[in-house]
Design a protein around this motif. Structure first.
Motif, PDB file in Angstrom:
ATOM      1  N   ASP A 114       0.317  -6.091  -7.507  1.00  0.00           N
ATOM      2  CA  ASP A 114       1.337  -5.932  -6.470  1.00  0.00           C
ATOM      3  C   ASP A 114       1.048  -4.820  -5.477  1.00  0.00           C
ATOM      4  OD1 ASP A 114       2.979  -7.926  -7.664  1.00  0.00           O
ATOM      5  OD2 ASP A 114       3.736  -6.451  -9.099  1.00  0.00           O
ATOM      6  N   GLU A 115       0.615  -3.666  -5.983  1.00  0.00           N
ATOM      7  CA  GLU A 115       0.604  -2.472  -5.138  1.00  0.00           C
ATOM      8  C   GLU A 115      -0.531  -1.541  -5.545  1.00  0.00           C
ATOM      9  OE1 GLU A 115       3.836   0.891  -3.592  1.00  0.00           O
ATOM     10  OE2 GLU A 115       4.420  -0.641  -5.050  1.00  0.00           O
ATOM     11  N   LEU A 173       0.839  -1.193   0.000  1.00  0.00           N
ATOM     12  CA  LEU A 173       0.000   0.000   0.000  1.00  0.00           C
ATOM     13  C   LEU A 173       0.876   1.246   0.000  1.00  0.00           C
ATOM     14  CD1 LEU A 173      -2.781  -0.963   2.584  1.00  0.00           C
ATOM     15  CD2 LEU A 173      -2.909  -1.014   0.084  1.00  0.00           C
ATOM     16  N   GLY A 174       0.496   2.211  -0.834  1.00  0.00           N
ATOM     17  CA  GLY A 174       1.211   3.472  -0.912  1.00  0.00           C
ATOM     18  C   GLY A 174       0.266   4.641  -0.718  1.00  0.00           C
ATOM     19  N   LEU A 175       0.842   5.810  -0.556  1.00  0.00           N
ATOM     20  CA  LEU A 175       0.073   7.032  -0.316  1.00  0.00           C
ATOM     21  C   LEU A 175       0.625   8.156  -1.175  1.00  0.00           C
ATOM     22  CD1 LEU A 175      -2.133   8.330   1.606  1.00  0.00           C
ATOM     23  CD2 LEU A 175      -0.194   9.108   2.991  1.00  0.00           C
ATOM     24  N   CYS A 176      -0.276   8.959  -1.752  1.00  0.00           N
ATOM     25  CA  CYS A 176       0.150  10.127  -2.511  1.00  0.00           C
ATOM     26  C   CYS A 176       0.519  11.262  -1.560  1.00  0.00           C
ATOM     27  CB  CYS A 176      -0.952  10.585  -3.457  1.00  0.00           C
ATOM     28  SG  CYS A 176      -1.224   9.451  -4.840  1.00  0.00           S
ATOM     29  N   LEU A 177       1.635  11.911  -1.846  1.00  0.00           N
ATOM     30  CA  LEU A 177       2.067  13.053  -1.046  1.00  0.00           C
ATOM     31  C   LEU A 177       1.185  14.269  -1.330  1.00  0.00           C
ATOM     32  CD1 LEU A 177       5.917  12.625  -1.487  1.00  0.00           C
ATOM     33  CD2 LEU A 177       4.650  12.434   0.671  1.00  0.00           C
ATOM     34  N   PRO A 178       1.067  15.193  -0.357  1.00  0.00           N
ATOM     35  CA  PRO A 178       0.184  16.352  -0.546  1.00  0.00           C
ATOM     36  C   PRO A 178       0.749  17.346  -1.557  1.00  0.00           C
ATOM     37  CG  PRO A 178       1.347  16.502   1.552  1.00  0.00           C
ATOM     38  CD  PRO A 178       1.658  15.156   0.991  1.00  0.00           C
ATOM     39  N   GLN A 179       0.000  17.562  -2.636  1.00  0.00           N
ATOM     40  CA  GLN A 179       0.360  18.551  -3.658  1.00  0.00           C
ATOM     41  C   GLN A 179      -0.787  19.515  -3.951  1.00  0.00           C
ATOM     42  OE1 GLN A 179       1.854  15.179  -6.338  1.00  0.00           O
ATOM     43  NE2 GLN A 179       3.110  16.884  -7.057  1.00  0.00           N
ATOM     44  N   ALA A 180      -1.887  19.403  -3.201  1.00  0.00           N
ATOM     45  CA  ALA A 180      -3.037  20.279  -3.425  1.00  0.00           C
ATOM     46  C   ALA A 180      -2.789  21.641  -2.763  1.00  0.00           C
ATOM     47  CB  ALA A 180      -4.300  19.630  -2.861  1.00  0.00           C
ATOM     48  N   PRO A 181      -3.531  22.688  -3.177  1.00  0.00           N
ATOM     49  CA  PRO A 181      -3.249  24.049  -2.703  1.00  0.00           C
ATOM     50  C   PRO A 181      -3.422  24.251  -1.198  1.00  0.00           C
ATOM     51  CG  PRO A 181      -4.565  24.114  -4.700  1.00  0.00           C
ATOM     52  CD  PRO A 181      -4.525  22.684  -4.272  1.00  0.00           C
ATOM     53  N   GLN A 182      -4.212  23.418  -0.506  1.00  0.00           N
ATOM     54  CA  GLN A 182      -4.431  23.645   0.919  1.00  0.00           C
ATOM     55  C   GLN A 182      -3.257  23.219   1.794  1.00  0.00           C
ATOM     56  OE1 GLN A 182      -6.030  21.324  -0.924  1.00  0.00           O
ATOM     57  NE2 GLN A 182      -6.900  19.663   0.290  1.00  0.00           N
ATOM     58  N   TYR A 223       2.899   2.458   5.458  1.00  0.00           N
ATOM     59  CA  TYR A 223       2.841   2.548   3.995  1.00  0.00           C
ATOM     60  C   TYR A 223       4.213   2.229   3.416  1.00  0.00           C
ATOM     61  CZ  TYR A 223      -1.863   4.508   3.994  1.00  0.00           C
ATOM     62  OH  TYR A 223      -3.223   4.675   4.139  1.00  0.00           O
ATOM     63  N   GLU A 224       4.203   1.573   2.270  1.00  0.00           N
ATOM     64  CA  GLU A 224       5.449   1.095   1.677  1.00  0.00           C
ATOM     65  C   GLU A 224       5.938   1.942   0.516  1.00  0.00           C
ATOM     66  OE1 GLU A 224       4.808  -3.623   2.152  1.00  0.00           O
ATOM     67  OE2 GLU A 224       3.049  -2.345   1.877  1.00  0.00           O
ATOM     68  N   SER A 225       5.149   2.935   0.131  1.00  0.00           N
ATOM     69  CA  SER A 225       5.575   3.811  -0.962  1.00  0.00           C
ATOM     70  C   SER A 225       4.867   5.154  -0.850  1.00  0.00           C
ATOM     71  CB  SER A 225       5.274   3.165  -2.326  1.00  0.00           C
ATOM     72  OG  SER A 225       3.893   2.881  -2.457  1.00  0.00           O
ATOM     73  N   LEU A 226       5.491   6.180  -1.452  1.00  0.00           N
ATOM     74  CA  LEU A 226       4.943   7.528  -1.514  1.00  0.00           C
ATOM     75  C   LEU A 226       5.021   7.999  -2.958  1.00  0.00           C
ATOM     76  CD1 LEU A 226       6.724   8.960   1.647  1.00  0.00           C
ATOM     77  CD2 LEU A 226       4.296   8.397   1.452  1.00  0.00           C
ATOM     78  N   TRP A 227       3.982   8.734  -3.409  1.00  0.00           N
ATOM     79  CA  TRP A 227       3.852   9.028  -4.832  1.00  0.00           C
ATOM     80  C   TRP A 227       3.509  10.489  -5.084  1.00  0.00           C
ATOM     81  CZ3 TRP A 227       4.661   5.003  -8.307  1.00  0.00           C
ATOM     82  CH2 TRP A 227       4.790   3.735  -7.717  1.00  0.00           C
ATOM     83  N   VAL A 228       3.934  10.970  -6.243  1.00  0.00           N
ATOM     84  CA  VAL A 228       3.591  12.319  -6.707  1.00  0.00           C
ATOM     85  C   VAL A 228       3.025  12.224  -8.123  1.00  0.00           C
ATOM     86  CG1 VAL A 228       5.306  13.502  -5.286  1.00  0.00           C
ATOM     87  CG2 VAL A 228       5.949  12.680  -7.570  1.00  0.00           C
TER      88      VAL A 228
END
Length: 310
Positions: A278-279, A5-14, A33-38
């Protein structure tokens, strides 16, 4: 074996980029979490000359108004973490000069100790192509092929040499090298893109839009791999795009996938993970108000997912 499981990093305006990206990255790793994404959005045309995804009349979402640079965002997560993979899901590769992109990703992988995953796509925004000026939109597939060629050359042994339509490298030493071979993942939204994926990439990066649709797409990938004689395993990382979290449950049967409370989101996730991919990485940022809520919801989803056997 549990699904990664991965999570997207915060890139929104708030979100506050300098403060919230390292904070969320560090916390996500601690949660498990095993990964972080942009992801990448270069600009927000106003007035819009083209609908979202090229669909006439489809408005661009408001959180596209200010999206921090993908690789700068990913760099902020490097020193805040120790083990999670750091992925681009996706980077619009033809918006970048091939040599500089390969050099930057190689440097980032070296700095992170071998944790970068390069998810590349060709994008759809005519305005972004016009603004970056690397190549015309009509040449996007050709440019992606050159990016793949240049990455292979630059990440490989010295001396490096390459000659293409955009890139000319005379015999040269190019470093730092990646800490290990960087996995390259590609979407596959056409037969040509699917062929490129099977022949040239390490893996597949689709968007989860329903378990049945994902299963059909996965069969197509496997069939093409068999047709072209690929024996190397196909790594998979599925983006769960725009998860809409609400503390309350949705009523009725018209709820879209990955919308609702944590229980409903995890139920949808389980249906998708039963395909054996896989993910899966979740984009929770659009419906959370700040970094603390994003971290809280991410923790709830992860705990509930593992309790559900995901």
């Amino acid at each position: 074996m549990a699904t990664r499981l991965g999570l997207c990093l915060p890139q929104a305006p708030q979100y506050d980029m300098g403060r919230d990206v390292p904070d969320v990255a560090r916390t996500a790793e601690q949660i498990g979490y095993e990964s972080l994404w942009v992801y990448e959005r270069a600009l927000f045309p106003e007035p819009a000359t083209q609908g979202l995804y090229g669909v006439p009349g489809l408005p661009w979402p408001e959180h596209y108004r200010s999206v921090p640079d993908a690789l700068v965002t990913l760099t902020l997560a490097v020193t805040a973490t120790e083990r999670v993979r750091l992925g681009t899901g996706v980077l619009v590769a033809p918006l970048h000069g091939p040599f500089q992109l390969a050099k930057t990703l190689g440097t980032l992988d070296a700095a992170s100790g071998g944790r970068v995953v390069a998810g590349f796509g060709t994008g759809w925004s005519l305005d972004e192509y016009a603004a970056t000026g690397v190549a015309p939109f009509e040449e996007r597939g050709k440019v992606l092929d050159e990016v793949l060629d240049v990455c292979q050359a630059v990440w490989g042994p010295d001396p490096v040499s390459y000659e293409g339509s955009l890139t000319k490298i005379a015999s040269a030493v190019v470093g730092p090298k990646p800490a290990r071979p960087i996995p390259v993942l590609l979407p596959a939204n056409s037969k040509k893109a699917l062929t490129r994926l099977i022949d040239r990439a390490d893996g597949w990066m689709p968007i989860a839009m329903g378990a049945e649709q994902l299963a059909t797409q996965w069969r197509q990938v496997q069939d093409m791999a068999a047709e072209r004689g690929r024996t190397k395993p196909i790594e998979t990382a599925v983006r769960v795009n725009g998860v809409q979290y609400t503390a309350k449950a949705y009523d009725g049967a018209d709820r879209a996938p990955f919308q609702g409370n944590v229980e409903q989101i995890v139920t949808d996730l389980k249906a998708h993970t039963e395909l054996g991919l896989d993910e899966f990485f979740l984009d929770l940022q659009a419906s959370t108000r700040d970094a603390q809520e994003l971290k809280d919801v991410a923790a709830e989803v992860y705990t509930a997912a593992r309790a559900a056997g995901i």
